[in-house]
Design a protein around this motif. Sequence first.
Motif, PDB file in Angstrom:
ATOM      1  N   GLU A 480      36.872  92.191  24.276  1.00  0.00           N
ATOM      2  CA  GLU A 480      35.033  91.811  24.210  1.00  0.00           C
ATOM      3  C   GLU A 480      34.547  91.946  22.947  1.00  0.00           C
ATOM      4  OE1 GLU A 480      37.758  93.943  25.461  1.00  0.00           O
ATOM      5  OE2 GLU A 480      37.312  94.335  27.669  1.00  0.00           O
ATOM      6  N   ARG A 481      35.103  92.465  21.431  1.00  0.00           N
ATOM      7  CA  ARG A 481      34.287  92.057  20.699  1.00  0.00           C
ATOM      8  C   ARG A 481      34.956  90.524  19.733  1.00  0.00           C
ATOM      9  NH1 ARG A 481      35.037  97.068  16.767  1.00  0.00           N
ATOM     10  NH2 ARG A 481      34.005  95.708  15.773  1.00  0.00           N
ATOM     11  N   TYR A 482      35.916  89.932  20.431  1.00  0.00           N
ATOM     12  CA  TYR A 482      36.087  88.789  20.190  1.00  0.00           C
ATOM     13  C   TYR A 482      35.318  87.850  20.883  1.00  0.00           C
ATOM     14  CZ  TYR A 482      39.308  84.968  19.131  1.00  0.00           C
ATOM     15  OH  TYR A 482      39.840  83.617  18.294  1.00  0.00           O
TER      16      TYR A 482
END
Length: 568
Positions: A480-482
């Motif tokens: 999700e953060r990538y």
Amino acid sequence: MTEKLDNQLETKEITQTRHKREAINFRDSSIDKITKTSTDFKGRKFKAYKFNVPKGSSLKGLQLRFYKNTQIKNFVLSIWFNNKNDYYIVGSYPQIRCKDVEKICLDLASTHQDDRGLWIKNPNQTRADEKRLVDKPDTTIAKGYTINEVIEAYCGAALPGEQTERGFSKDRKEGYRRAKSCRNWFRYMAGYNHRNTLVKFYDDDQGFGEPKFVPNLHLRVAKPVDMRDLFRKYPPGRGVLKDRVYYNRRKKQNYTISASQNYSIYDSDIGKSLISELTPGDIEAWIRDKSSWEIKIDYIKCFVSLWIFARKRGWLGTNPGECPFDNGQVYVKKETRKSDPYKDIAMETPAEFELFWKCSEELADKFPMKAELHQFMVLTAIRKSEALRMKKEYIDFDKGKIIIPKTISKTRYRDEELPITPELEILLRNILDYENDPQFQDFYKMRDFPWLFATRRWKSERYFNKEFRHSQEAHLGGDERYIPALRNYMRLQSGDPTLMYAPKILRKSYTTLSQQIHGGRSEITKEMTRHASVDTLNKHYNKPNIETKREYAGKVAEIFNFVRRRSA
């Protein structure tokens, strides 16, 4: 001498060849007086007595037979059926008495005679059928389970007197749901509640979701033993999530975090109603205040799953019919849905692929395993859920192939294979080189560490925990953060602030590229991307951009070389 042609009537009485039956009163006392010593059988096996009864009564034709050898007294009813005389043994005296016989004959008259007193059914045949046939019990009656009880059984909890089954079975197919579906179904059925914090779902070796129970240390709730214990700790209505109010000391102000307006079936009044009496109108009224159209549709699917599960278990009787709220029978007002901005986008040009690869390589140090996950997806067209469950043992460098077992495949049809191209082999070698990276604490190089994409959320006390090492908690959880980091970096490098990127683009990009290279032969692309059908492939994944479409149209338009511009 008498003349043969005499015209006078004969006055001599006709000789009776049949003996007259003795008449007795229809009373028990009259029958008791009949004994062997007082009875003249006249060489016969039994002597028949007739009763003094009214001609129009139901006792018409009733007689008593007294047998010489056995001294049995039988009530026998003489009937005339199908132009033949027959006898029906009502019973033996004193096992049945006159009052009992009167009730039996009255019942026979109402069921076997017409309004004129004529026999329309033979009671002997009825008696034979009673011995030959058995009345089928009424199995159409539902067992009377409530929706909440069906939810408990569907999740795998034991019900008294019922066989316990593994939870979350599929509706119309054999097998069970995956962990992701189990989480969603449990949230709608019994979630939006603190009980949701006590259970997690993971896929087992067969690809089926199974629950794992954990404690809630914040609420001081012990880990449940099983599903029955989970529902015992949180019965209906207990632990429902509410608005959370907290105080900010620095700003000296109260804040409220609103709870979801959705709530579970298990914690609502509809859960206490009978599953057999559930109607489409009940569901329509219940989902009316839910948050969105998609949520309402998912709630309806849950009700359908519960009804089908109850029917499989025989709790709705033997004739429940079709599900009354399936196939669009529950009205849901359609709402404006958010359009998917990545639906028709795919990378096509070499420059786009090169930009993606370059940015992924530069972000690999900050996002290890996550960058390689996206690179693996673009080279194999594999789904993210399948890629996360990939194991090292599935890679066979000697034969140049990757095995995709049906237990992790979305279709679950059969084990499938993907060829290892030179580019894919380079990527796999890069991933396996992480065994020498100190940030993975040497656990990645362990012989029994199975996962290709490992998690970095590794605690030192878990280093020698074999159960954790083999569990799905040890593989990469998500990206999700990538995703936003890669998207922003690609926009920065390309100078295009509107550039769109999401993981779903990768599978579409591979499909579109394969179609272009193989001249639109969908059967080749289908084998490479492992789609269920060519129709699905063409409908959802073949997404050429406007430039590619213009190129396609230009090749077709070359035939129309006779088109000319009109003169002014």
